[in-house]
Design a protein around this motif. Structure first.
Motif, mmCIF file in Angstrom:
data_model
loop_
_atom_site.group_PDB
_atom_site.id
_atom_site.type_symbol
_atom_site.label_atom_id
_atom_site.label_comp_id
_atom_site.label_asym_id
_atom_site.label_seq_id
_atom_site.Cartn_x
_atom_site.Cartn_y
_atom_site.Cartn_z
ATOM 1 N N HIS A 159 7.473 9.435 11.206
ATOM 2 C CA HIS A 159 7.002 9.306 9.827
ATOM 3 C C HIS A 159 7.868 8.325 9.040
ATOM 4 O O HIS A 159 7.337 7.473 8.307
ATOM 5 N N LEU A 160 9.185 8.407 9.199
ATOM 6 C CA LEU A 160 10.086 7.507 8.469
ATOM 7 C C LEU A 160 9.895 6.064 8.920
ATOM 8 O O LEU A 160 9.979 5.134 8.109
ATOM 9 N N ALA A 161 9.628 5.867 10.198
ATOM 10 C CA ALA A 161 9.368 4.517 10.694
ATOM 11 C C ALA A 161 8.114 3.929 10.049
ATOM 12 O O ALA A 161 8.098 2.761 9.633
ATOM 13 N N GLU A 162 7.071 4.745 9.956
ATOM 14 C CA GLU A 162 5.818 4.282 9.357
ATOM 15 C C GLU A 162 5.952 4.097 7.850
ATOM 16 O O GLU A 162 5.411 3.141 7.279
ATOM 17 N N GLN A 163 6.678 5.003 7.207
ATOM 18 C CA GLN A 163 6.796 4.990 5.748
ATOM 19 C C GLN A 163 7.663 3.841 5.247
ATOM 20 O O GLN A 163 7.350 3.216 4.224
ATOM 21 N N PHE A 164 8.752 3.542 5.964
ATOM 22 C CA PHE A 164 9.735 2.594 5.447
ATOM 23 C C PHE A 164 9.993 1.400 6.366
ATOM 24 O O PHE A 164 10.810 0.542 6.030
ATOM 25 N N GLY A 165 9.327 1.341 7.509
ATOM 26 C CA GLY A 165 9.549 0.232 8.413
ATOM 27 C C GLY A 165 10.895 0.266 9.112
ATOM 28 O O GLY A 165 11.384 -0.769 9.586
ATOM 29 N N LEU A 166 11.500 1.432 9.194
ATOM 30 C CA LEU A 166 12.765 1.575 9.890
ATOM 31 C C LEU A 166 12.563 1.459 11.394
ATOM 32 O O LEU A 166 11.500 1.805 11.923
ATOM 33 N N GLU A 167 13.590 1.006 12.088
ATOM 34 C CA GLU A 167 13.600 1.047 13.546
ATOM 35 C C GLU A 167 14.146 2.418 13.940
ATOM 36 O O GLU A 167 15.305 2.736 13.665
#
Length: 248
Positions: free
Chosen positions: A230-238
């Protein structure tokens, strides 16, 4: 992204303030202020920290962090070596315990509900942490054990009547075997958690409920993986989940 932005988002998403927990939720060890690469894992062990170092991670997000209630407060030995690695390499350690067990979308119990295909979900037990639901259709003990084995990559320990047919199931990830009596009082056919105690066998036999001990580590992979995606999708984090094998 800024560390504080990520922390504020996770704290709000997981409703951290509502929980009475055994360890601090959120930031446990402070590292660099900017987070672009995040490693997730079940437990903040030395092996996970080493893997995060190899990946040049800015932060580690886990279910089992540090500073547990009633543990010795001194930072010595194993605890010192772990924290030293984090501080020397400027890596943030972020941990969410009970809030990540319970979250209706990203939590460990939500992952278990999806694995089992349960409907008509409800809550029970201390802090309403355990869940209950109904299987699509009744199944044998053997079939449910096989489903858990396939989904968690670990064969469960099963106690109680192996001839019983199962329809209504209670479950709670991790070391929640003592909700077994609550599950039996609700008339559930089976209860699933991570660990098993000596008394669990007798409770299951005498209260006519089947208990599946499916592994503490195995039942608590869901949350960090779901939250990480979810955090990857929400903020573009790797974001990368690291599996540190644990048979318990």
């Amino acid at each position: 992204m800024e560390r504080d932005q990520l922390l504020n988002y996770c704290d709000t998403l997981l409703n951290v303030a509502a929980w009475r927990d055994y360890a601090p939720n959120g930031l446990q060890v402070e590292g660099r202020a900017q987070i672009d690469r995040l490693v997730t894992g079940v437990t903040a062990s030395a092996a996970l920290i080493e893997a995060a170092l190899d990946m040049r991670a800015d932060a580690i997000l886990v279910h089992h962090g540090y500073f547990w209630k009633n543990e010795p407060p001194q930072i010595t030995g194993m605890k010192y070596r772990r924290i030293k690695q984090l501080i020397q390499n400027d890596i943030n350690l972020i941990a969410y315990h009970l809030p990540l067990d319970d979250h209706p979308l990203y939590g460990n119990n939500a992952g278990m509900a999806d694995l089992l295909g349960l409907s008509n979900l409800s809550r029970f037990g201390h802090q309403q942490l355990a869940w209950a639901g109904e299987l699509t259709q009744p199944c044998s003990v053997e079939s449910l054990a096989a489903l858990l084995n396939a989904g968690l990559q670990r064969p469960p320990v099963v106690v109680g009547s192996t001839e019983k047919w199962i329809h209504r199931v209670g479950f709670c990830s991790g070391g929640a075997q003592d909700y077994l009596s609550d599950a039996a009082a609700l008339g559930l056919d089976a209860y699933i958690s991570g660990e098993i105690s000596e008394r669990s066998t007798h409770i299951a036999r005498e209260c006519d409920i089947v208990y599946f001990s499916a592994g503490h580590h195995a039942t608590e992979r869901f949350g960090v993986q779901r939250l990480g995606r979810h955090l990857a999708e929400q903020f573009g984090l790797e974001v990368c989940y690291i599996e540190i094998e644990n048979p318990v």
